[in-house]
Design an enzyme around this catalytic site. Structure first.
Site, short mmCIF file in Angstrom:
data_model
loop_
_atom_site.label_atom_id
_atom_site.label_comp_id
_atom_site.label_asym_id
_atom_site.label_seq_id
_atom_site.Cartn_x
_atom_site.Cartn_y
_atom_site.Cartn_z
N LYS A 1 0.87 -1.18 0.00
CA LYS A 1 0.00 0.00 0.00
C LYS A 1 0.90 1.23 0.00
CE LYS A 1 -3.83 2.07 2.66
NZ LYS A 1 -4.73 1.91 3.82
N SER B 1 -9.69 2.03 2.90
CA SER B 1 -8.82 2.78 2.04
C SER B 1 -7.79 1.91 1.29
CB SER B 1 -8.07 3.84 2.85
OG SER B 1 -7.22 3.23 3.82
N SER C 1 -9.89 -0.37 7.10
CA SER C 1 -9.32 -0.28 5.75
C SER C 1 -8.63 -1.51 5.21
CB SER C 1 -8.36 0.90 5.68
OG SER C 1 -9.09 2.09 5.52
N1 GLN Z 1 -13.21 4.33 6.35
C1 GLN Z 1 -12.56 4.77 7.54
C2 GLN Z 1 -12.14 6.22 7.41
O1 GLN Z 1 -12.39 6.79 6.41
C3 GLN Z 1 -11.39 3.89 7.87
C4 GLN Z 1 -10.16 4.23 7.13
C5 GLN Z 1 -8.99 3.40 7.54
O2 GLN Z 1 -9.13 2.37 8.20
N2 GLN Z 1 -7.83 3.88 7.17
O3 GLN Z 1 -11.57 6.79 8.29
#
Ligand code: GLN
Length: 480
Positions: A75, A150, A174
């Site tokens: 990532k 994400s 994410s």
């Molecule tokens: N969807 C969540 C957010 O937007 C989690 C994102 C994540 O785990 N990095 O914060």
């Protein structure tokens, strides 16, 4: 090689001499060149081929590890020396870190071949990968739909067969939610299990790196290499044990598995979860209902805490030391103002603004302090549940992947997608998502949660489940 080969299958092929690491790497690089999902931000062809050549030599001399020569993608939130780390943002478009993140270094030392850096929501803020400066990612199962976020690029890349495995990070879901949307297996380890050194910070009290792959066995192999104490991360857990250092141990017989009652209302995937339950009952485990009474408060609590931490973490991107700098600033204030306005996207700005507000004098007690108190209550809910049960079975997300654009105009509806993942994050617990069926032709995932540092337990249950089901072997090509 079969397009969706697992790490274990690739290991056997390398060890039998059926193919070399170089051949394998070339194969994946060719597929990546044909990718139509936009899963990668940067492909490191040269670096990958050099690493593969080194891996072949190492294997020939007999000092390989179980990961030597296996390809993987990172990532684009993990710093990679000499290779851009953008975090999905214009702010870091040209940022080349002078060092490797601990996760990157550990996998490199094991002989893993890094193919490149995967697409992601900007600074890991999002649930659909639509917040990337480098464009949205398509779900390989249906290109009009999102891959989740994400870590959407990592999930799509594995599902599309562009890499057999990838790293991700999970602050509020994410790793788990994109794994669920793309029909793969992803593990968020216990907070502190995997070092955050060199992982661009979003919300430091929640961020945790972990692996994404086709099945629990591959995920276990990766986490055993990624995990471990690191003195360069002050929140790294100082523990003797490394999860799955000798593979996934046998699962204890007759586990008590809890079904959190609050998670089972109005679900699109109720039938699929019932079937998981039936499979696990057949394996001898028993199910009981448990209560997590503060579930409803988890999404607002998470968004206050994550936003507050993001607003301070992202203050380092000031146009002076890091990242994008505006043209011809007229004053220092103008430099900050325009560099940040130009460098950050809309969702990141929304988080910085709401987070700053929650921390400001006059509102601190009402929002941030309150959120910290609720966080404790949520963690206590899980602690009491684990006095009674060994594992929890829950949905990962309320339904399958949604269409691109469906939730972009309504941030709160987007945040509600995280309802089943953020409570676990607030409590710092290990959790994984595994494929458990299809809804409207798209994959959905089941989430297994355990008490702190019990990764082996949920990986064992997932492995046993995957031994008696084949959802994790389905591929988008076969579905079309
Ligand atoms: N969807 C969540 C957010 O937007 C989690 C994102 C994540 O785990 N990095 O914060």
């Amino acid at each position: 090689m079969e397009r969706h080969a697992t790490l274990a299958e690739l290991r056997r092929a390398l060890d039998n001499g059926d193919l070399s690491a170089i051949e394998l790497t070339r194969d994946y690089l060719t597929r990546i060149a044909d990718d139509s999902t936009n899963a990668f931000i940067n492909v490191d062809e040269e670096g990958a081929l050099a690493a593969a050549a080194a891996a072949d030599e190492r294997l020939a001399s007999g000092d390989g590890t179980p990961l030597t020569g296996l390809p993987l993608a990172h990532k684009d939130i993990f710093c990679t020396r000499g290779l851009a780390t953008t975090c999905g943002s214009r702010m870091l478009e040209n940022f080349v870190a002078p060092y490797d993140a601990t996760v990157v270094a550990r996998l490199k030392d094991a002989g893993v071949v890094n193919l490149g850096k995967t697409n992601m929501d900007e600074f890991a803020m999002g649930s659909s990968n639509e917040n990337s400066y480098f464009g949205a990612v398509a779900n390989p199962w249906r290109e009009s739909h999102v891959p989740g976020g994400s870590s959407g690029g990592s999930a799509a890349a594995v599902a599309a067969g562009l890499t057999p495995a990838a790293t991700g990070t999970d602050t509020g879901g994410s790793i788990r939610q994109p794994a669920s949307f793309c029909g793969i297996t992803g593990l968020k380890p216990t907070y502190g299990r995997v070092s955050r050194y060199g992982m661009v910070a979003f919300a430091s009290s929640l961020d945790q790196g972990g692996p994404m792959a086709h099945n629990a066995e591959d995920v276990a192999l990766l986490v055993s290499a990624m995990a471990g104490f690191d003195r360069r991360d002050s929140t790294s857990a100082e523990r003797e044990d490394t999860p799955c250092s000798n593979g996934i141990p046998a699962t204890p017989e007759k586990l008590r598995i809890g079904l959190p009652r609050e998670y089972y209302h109005n679900l699109d995937i109720a039938a699929e979860l019932d079937a998981v339950r039936a499979s696990l009952e057949n394996l001898g485990h028993t199910f009981v209902d448990v209560n997590l009474p503060h579930t409803e408060a988890a999404v607002p609590t998470y968004y206050v805490i994550a936003g507050a931490e993001a607003s301070t973490n992202l203050s380092r991107f000031d146009g002076v030391r890091f990242g994008h700098r505006c043209e011809n600033p007229e004053s220092l204030e103008d430099l900050y103002d325009r560099s940040r306005s130009e460098g950050f996207g809309e969702e990141v700005k929304r988080r910085i603004l709401t987070g700053t507000y929650a921390l400001s004098v006059g509102y601190f007690d009402a929002y941030y302090l309150q959120a910290q108190k609720i966080r404790r209550l949520i963690a206590n809910d899980f602690a009491s549940a684990f006095e009674d049960v060994d594992v929890l079975l829950a949905p990962t997300a309320p339904g399958p992947a949604f269409e691109r654009g469906a939730l972009t105009k309504d941030p709160v509806a987007m945040y509600q997608q995280d309802i089943f993942t953020v409570p676990v994050s607030l409590a710092g617990l290990p959790a994984l998502s595994m494929p458990c069926g299809f809804v409207d032709g798209l994959p959905v995932g089941a989430q297994l949660v355990a008490a702190p540092f019990q990764e082996e337990l949920i990986l064992g249950v997932a492995r046993d489940y995957q031994n008696v089901t084949d959802w994790h072997t389905r591929t988008p090509e076969a579905a079309q």
